[in-house]
Design an enzyme around this catalytic site. Sequence first.
Site, mmCIF file in Angstrom:
data_model
loop_
_atom_site.group_PDB
_atom_site.id
_atom_site.type_symbol
_atom_site.label_atom_id
_atom_site.label_comp_id
_atom_site.label_asym_id
_atom_site.label_seq_id
_atom_site.Cartn_x
_atom_site.Cartn_y
_atom_site.Cartn_z
ATOM 1 N N HIS A 1 0.842 -1.201 0.000
ATOM 2 C CA HIS A 1 0.000 0.000 0.000
ATOM 3 C C HIS A 1 0.883 1.260 0.000
ATOM 4 C CE1 HIS A 1 -3.493 2.406 1.820
ATOM 5 N NE2 HIS A 1 -2.444 3.173 2.037
ATOM 6 N N GLU A 2 1.870 1.280 0.894
ATOM 7 C CA GLU A 2 2.753 2.453 0.976
ATOM 8 C C GLU A 2 3.603 2.596 -0.285
ATOM 9 O OE1 GLU A 2 2.479 4.745 3.161
ATOM 10 O OE2 GLU A 2 1.035 3.600 4.329
HETATM 11 ZN ZN LIG Z 1 -2.231 5.128 2.440
#
Ligand SMILES: [Zn+2]
Length: 373
Positions: free
Chosen positions: A67-68
Site C-alpha cells: 500500500h505504501e
Molecule cells: Zn495510504
Amino acid sequence: MESSFTITRIRGIPIGVHYTWLLALALMSSSLAAQYFPSTHPGWPRSQYWIVGTLAALLLFVSVLLHELTHSFVAQARGLKVHSITLFIFGGVSNIQSDSEDPQDEFLVAVVGPLSSLVIAGLCWLGYQAVPGSTGPANALLGYLWLINLMLALFNILPGFPLDGGRVLRAILWGTSGSMVKGTRWATYVGQAVAFGFIGWGVLQVFERDFLNGLWIGFIGWFLNSAAEATRRQVEAQETFRGITVARVMQANPPMVSPALPVRELVDEYILRRGLRAFPVARDGLVVGLITLSDVKHLPVEQWDANTVGAIMTKPPLKTVGPGAELRKALDLLVTEDVNQLLVVEDGAVLGVLSRGDVMRFLQMRHDLGLDR
Ligand SMILES: [Zn+2]
C-alpha cells in the site's frame, strides 16, 4: 521517524521498521493464533495455529508495505522525492516531499493507496474462492488477507486527515478553493472530527468492558487527532514565510575575517563587539571557509591565543543558499543539514550569512508588529 531501523531499499527508498512494529507483530500473531484462526478453522494442531498466525501477521505487514509503495511510486512518477517508508504500530507511513505545488499530485498519490488495498483484497478473495470448502492453511491465510485488506482500504478512505481519504479531501478542497492553506485547514478539522469519533467509540467499547479494543481504537483516534493538528500548525507556519526571500532576512555584507586572525582577536573584535555569530573567512577576497561561534566553543579558552581562525574554521563544502530563495526552503535546509547558518551566495560572491537566529529574530519582529495575524 526516530527509533527505526532500515531493513532494505526499494527503488532507492529506505524501508524502515519502527520498534513499535515488533510489538504490533507479536500482538497480531498471538491474537490470530489464539483466537481468530481457532474460530475460523477449528481442529488444527496448536503449532499450526502459531505458524499460520505469525505468517498472517507478516503478510498483513507486507500488504501495508505494498500500500505504501504504491503511494511512493506514484509520487516518484509525479516527480516528487520519497525520503522513506516506515512501518510502525498503526501501519505504515510514506515520507514524501511535502511542498508539492499541485493538488492533482496530492490527489493521485493519496487515492492509489486505498485502491491498491482494494486490489490486493480482490486478488486474495479470488484465491480464496478458488478452493471452496478447504480447511487448509492457504485457505485460512487468503480468507484472512482479503478481509484485512478490505478493512485497510475502508479505514484509509475515511475523510480524516492524515488518512488517505483526508488527503483526497484536502486535494479537492485545495483544487476548488485554489488555496493549499484553506484546503489543509478544513481537511484537518474534518480529520479531528473523525479522530474524536474514534476516541468516543473507544470509550464506549471500554464501557462495554472490551478494554483492549477500546484502548486500541482510542489510541488510533488520539494519534489521528495529533497528526491533524500538527499538520495544520505546520502549514499555517509555512504560510507566514510565503513570499519572503532569504535576502530580506540575512545579515548582508558580513565582515570577512582572515584565516591568519588569532581566535582571541576574533572573539574580542568581531563576535563580542559586533554581536554576530558567523563570519566568512576570506584570503585575497576568496572565501575559504566559515568561522562560527560553535567552532570557537569547541576550542578551550587557553588555546585561543595560540590558534588562528584558519585552524578551526568550517571548511568547504559549505552549505549555501541563493539570496532569492524562499525563506521556507532555507529553513528546511538549516534543519535537514543540521547547521546553524548558511552562506548566501550569488555568482560566486558572498552576499551575506543567514543564521537560525536571524530567522527567529525576523519572526519575533513580525509578531511584535502584528504582521503575522
Ligand atoms: Zn495510504
